[in-house]
Design an enzyme around this catalytic site. Sequence first.
Site, mmCIF file in Angstrom:
data_model
loop_
_atom_site.group_PDB
_atom_site.id
_atom_site.type_symbol
_atom_site.label_atom_id
_atom_site.label_comp_id
_atom_site.label_asym_id
_atom_site.label_seq_id
_atom_site.Cartn_x
_atom_site.Cartn_y
_atom_site.Cartn_z
ATOM 1 N N GLN A 56 38.281 37.965 36.385
ATOM 2 C CA GLN A 56 38.442 39.376 36.728
ATOM 3 C C GLN A 56 37.873 40.240 35.604
ATOM 4 O OE1 GLN A 56 42.646 40.017 38.589
ATOM 5 N NE2 GLN A 56 42.783 38.295 37.179
ATOM 6 N N ASN A 57 37.520 39.590 34.506
ATOM 7 C CA ASN A 57 37.074 40.319 33.321
ATOM 8 C C ASN A 57 35.606 40.740 33.449
ATOM 9 O OD1 ASN A 57 39.623 39.753 32.389
ATOM 10 N ND2 ASN A 57 38.976 37.987 31.165
ATOM 11 N N TYR A 74 33.501 53.996 29.373
ATOM 12 C CA TYR A 74 32.870 52.669 29.496
ATOM 13 C C TYR A 74 31.996 52.368 28.289
ATOM 14 C CZ TYR A 74 34.971 51.619 33.928
ATOM 15 O OH TYR A 74 35.923 51.319 34.873
ATOM 16 N N CYS A 107 15.053 58.923 38.984
ATOM 17 C CA CYS A 107 15.084 59.626 40.286
ATOM 18 C C CYS A 107 16.051 60.796 40.230
ATOM 19 C CB CYS A 107 15.510 58.658 41.394
ATOM 20 S SG CYS A 107 17.308 58.419 41.480
ATOM 21 N N GLU A 149 53.831 35.550 28.824
ATOM 22 C CA GLU A 149 55.151 35.831 29.442
ATOM 23 C C GLU A 149 55.121 35.392 30.898
ATOM 24 O OE1 GLU A 149 55.352 40.046 28.821
ATOM 25 O OE2 GLU A 149 53.968 40.490 30.480
ATOM 26 N N ASP A 156 33.746 41.350 30.646
ATOM 27 C CA ASP A 156 33.280 41.335 29.253
ATOM 28 C C ASP A 156 32.255 40.256 28.906
ATOM 29 O OD1 ASP A 156 36.542 39.937 28.383
ATOM 30 O OD2 ASP A 156 34.727 38.909 29.051
ATOM 31 N N HIS A 201 34.958 41.323 39.302
ATOM 32 C CA HIS A 201 35.025 42.776 39.096
ATOM 33 C C HIS A 201 33.803 43.311 38.357
ATOM 34 C CE1 HIS A 201 39.674 42.440 39.533
ATOM 35 N NE2 HIS A 201 39.057 42.439 40.693
HETATM 36 C C1 BV8 Z 1 39.900 46.702 47.112
HETATM 37 C C2 BV8 Z 1 37.187 46.654 36.741
HETATM 38 C C3 BV8 Z 1 39.250 46.870 49.357
HETATM 39 C C4 BV8 Z 1 37.071 48.028 36.233
HETATM 40 C C5 BV8 Z 1 39.363 46.413 37.840
HETATM 41 C C6 BV8 Z 1 44.902 51.734 47.645
HETATM 42 C C7 BV8 Z 1 43.575 51.958 47.969
HETATM 43 C C8 BV8 Z 1 42.604 50.976 47.807
HETATM 44 C C9 BV8 Z 1 42.964 49.748 47.323
HETATM 45 C C10 BV8 Z 1 44.291 49.556 46.980
HETATM 46 C C11 BV8 Z 1 45.271 50.508 47.142
HETATM 47 N N1 BV8 Z 1 46.457 49.994 46.724
HETATM 48 C C12 BV8 Z 1 46.278 48.742 46.280
HETATM 49 C C13 BV8 Z 1 44.974 48.458 46.448
HETATM 50 C C14 BV8 Z 1 44.319 47.278 46.113
HETATM 51 C C15 BV8 Z 1 43.845 47.423 44.675
HETATM 52 C C16 BV8 Z 1 44.933 46.815 43.820
HETATM 53 O O1 BV8 Z 1 45.085 45.614 43.829
HETATM 54 N N2 BV8 Z 1 45.699 47.652 43.113
HETATM 55 C C17 BV8 Z 1 46.800 47.098 42.334
HETATM 56 C C18 BV8 Z 1 46.793 47.725 40.940
HETATM 57 C C19 BV8 Z 1 48.091 47.376 43.090
HETATM 58 N N3 BV8 Z 1 42.620 46.689 44.586
HETATM 59 C C20 BV8 Z 1 41.447 47.310 44.694
HETATM 60 O O2 BV8 Z 1 41.301 48.520 44.781
HETATM 61 C C21 BV8 Z 1 40.265 46.371 44.756
HETATM 62 N N4 BV8 Z 1 39.432 46.726 45.854
HETATM 63 O O3 BV8 Z 1 41.043 46.483 47.417
HETATM 64 O O4 BV8 Z 1 38.904 46.975 47.995
HETATM 65 C C22 BV8 Z 1 39.364 48.265 49.821
HETATM 66 C C23 BV8 Z 1 38.227 49.044 49.800
HETATM 67 C C24 BV8 Z 1 38.336 50.341 50.242
HETATM 68 C C25 BV8 Z 1 39.568 50.847 50.686
HETATM 69 C C26 BV8 Z 1 40.700 50.043 50.676
HETATM 70 C C27 BV8 Z 1 40.615 48.753 50.212
HETATM 71 C C28 BV8 Z 1 39.452 46.474 43.471
HETATM 72 C C29 BV8 Z 1 40.292 45.993 42.311
HETATM 73 C C30 BV8 Z 1 39.407 45.886 41.070
HETATM 74 C C31 BV8 Z 1 39.651 47.062 40.187
HETATM 75 N N5 BV8 Z 1 38.880 46.884 38.951
HETATM 76 N N6 BV8 Z 1 38.596 46.272 36.750
HETATM 77 C C32 BV8 Z 1 37.431 48.105 34.772
HETATM 78 O O5 BV8 Z 1 37.787 47.078 34.154
HETATM 79 O O6 BV8 Z 1 37.337 49.206 34.246
HETATM 80 S S1 BV8 Z 1 40.977 45.960 37.796
HETATM 81 C C33 BV8 Z 1 41.503 45.394 36.297
HETATM 82 O O7 BV8 Z 1 42.702 44.670 36.607
HETATM 83 C C34 BV8 Z 1 40.642 44.401 35.545
HETATM 84 O O8 BV8 Z 1 39.582 43.871 36.293
HETATM 85 C C35 BV8 Z 1 41.637 43.296 35.269
HETATM 86 O O9 BV8 Z 1 41.078 42.106 35.009
HETATM 87 C C36 BV8 Z 1 42.379 43.319 36.536
HETATM 88 C C37 BV8 Z 1 43.624 42.511 36.636
HETATM 89 O O10 BV8 Z 1 44.394 42.751 35.515
HETATM 90 P P1 BV8 Z 1 44.646 41.502 34.554
HETATM 91 O O11 BV8 Z 1 43.341 40.875 34.253
HETATM 92 O O12 BV8 Z 1 45.694 40.646 35.143
HETATM 93 O O13 BV8 Z 1 45.117 42.215 33.235
HETATM 94 P P2 BV8 Z 1 46.590 42.716 32.895
HETATM 95 O O14 BV8 Z 1 46.497 43.564 31.694
HETATM 96 O O15 BV8 Z 1 47.232 43.247 34.145
HETATM 97 O O16 BV8 Z 1 47.385 41.372 32.535
HETATM 98 C C38 BV8 Z 1 47.033 40.648 31.353
HETATM 99 C C39 BV8 Z 1 47.929 39.438 31.323
HETATM 100 O O17 BV8 Z 1 47.575 38.649 30.191
HETATM 101 C C40 BV8 Z 1 49.401 39.779 31.169
HETATM 102 O O18 BV8 Z 1 50.144 39.000 32.090
HETATM 103 C C41 BV8 Z 1 49.733 39.352 29.715
HETATM 104 O O19 BV8 Z 1 51.051 38.849 29.615
HETATM 105 C C42 BV8 Z 1 48.733 38.242 29.503
HETATM 106 N N7 BV8 Z 1 48.307 38.018 28.115
HETATM 107 C C43 BV8 Z 1 48.132 38.933 27.143
HETATM 108 N N8 BV8 Z 1 47.663 38.318 26.023
HETATM 109 C C44 BV8 Z 1 47.519 36.993 26.328
HETATM 110 C C45 BV8 Z 1 47.928 36.795 27.663
HETATM 111 N N9 BV8 Z 1 47.907 35.589 28.260
HETATM 112 C C46 BV8 Z 1 47.464 34.534 27.525
HETATM 113 N N10 BV8 Z 1 47.052 34.648 26.246
HETATM 114 C C47 BV8 Z 1 47.066 35.853 25.621
HETATM 115 N N11 BV8 Z 1 46.658 35.938 24.321
HETATM 116 ZN ZN ZN Z 2 17.781 56.369 40.706
#
Ligand code: BV8
Ligand code: ZN
Length: 242
Positions: free
Chosen positions: A101-102, A67, A148, A213, A104, A119
């Site tokens: 979702q960012n 991070y 602490c 895309e 930043d 997020h």
């Molecule tokens: C939750 C922060 C309830 C950290 C992130 C099993 C157990 C528990 C949960 C799950 C599970 N299975 C599935 C889930 C749900 C899970 C989930 O959705 N998983 C997915 C991967 C299947 N979700 C969670 O866990 C969420 N919490 O469900 O809690 C719960 C609680 C307890 C028990 C059970 C359930 C929490 C999800 C949040 C995770 N944290 N980030 C960090 O950043 O380090 S996720 C991460 O993905 C980022 O936040 C990011 O923003 C987010 C989404 O990704 P995108 O933003 O879409 O980015 P990506 O790279 O994928 O896509 C970029 C796009 O941009 C592409 O399409 C590309 O073509 C396009 N692009 C590129 N360049 C350009 C462009 N477009 C335009 N212009 C450009 N120039």
């Molecule tokens: Zn503390």
Amino acid sequence: MLELNNSDIEKIKSSSHIVFFTGAGMSAESGIATFRGKDGIWTKFKPEELANFNAFIQNPHMVWEWYSYRRNIVRNAIPNPGHIAIADFQNYFPKVTVITQNIDNLHKRAGSREVFELHGNIERNYCIKCKTFYNNIGDSMELPKCKCGGLIRPDVVWFGEYLPEDQFNRSEIATSECDIFFVVGTSAVVYPAASLIYTAKHTGAFIIEINIEETEISSFANKCFIGQAGKILPQILEKVKD
Ligand code: BV8
Ligand code: ZN
């Protein structure tokens, strides 16, 4: 050239509430790597190895360093013309909401006033024991300790963690109220954030996707622009602002 016909232009011009739902692609032109693109973060690391609480407890130094590395990239990044165009929409439309979702901070740094961070934010950190907040630390790779004795973690939502209730609830309200819902730079695969796109559809918003895309939601968006957010958003603004 941008394919925006007169009826679409009129629809945007007459809107009373515009929402921009953004993902990592929004910040790609600011030099911040996406997650799932060809050179995305998850091609090098596995999310479960880094962006989750157990990984942090098992290996706090490695997760903290990751991070800190990303925080330095974010700190040196600047809002791109896409962020600036979204902030500029506020000068021409009655209500503009950003739901990102960012982690930043670039939308706020570009001047967007209503920003919901689903997020979390990499600039904020807190102690896992006493919940004391430590903002603007983390330049050093050294794992910081709270007075602490507790471990300090970034204030971001890891996989398996709940989203901040207030941010998500207010995002759901804005989504169900808006008449134009932009989906910008997201693969729309992370839940529950991505569920907002379906909420927008069900509550009758006009969905405009901007991505380099096609994605899972392209088939039901009303308009899809294939291209970079930093190029397309300023072009759309040019066409709809008076
Ligand atoms: C939750 C922060 C309830 C950290 C992130 C099993 C157990 C528990 C949960 C799950 C599970 N299975 C599935 C889930 C749900 C899970 C989930 O959705 N998983 C997915 C991967 C299947 N979700 C969670 O866990 C969420 N919490 O469900 O809690 C719960 C609680 C307890 C028990 C059970 C359930 C929490 C999800 C949040 C995770 N944290 N980030 C960090 O950043 O380090 S996720 C991460 O993905 C980022 O936040 C990011 O923003 C987010 C989404 O990704 P995108 O933003 O879409 O980015 P990506 O790279 O994928 O896509 C970029 C796009 O941009 C592409 O399409 C590309 O073509 C396009 N692009 C590129 N360049 C350009 C462009 N477009 C335009 N212009 C450009 N120039
Ligand atoms: Zn503390």
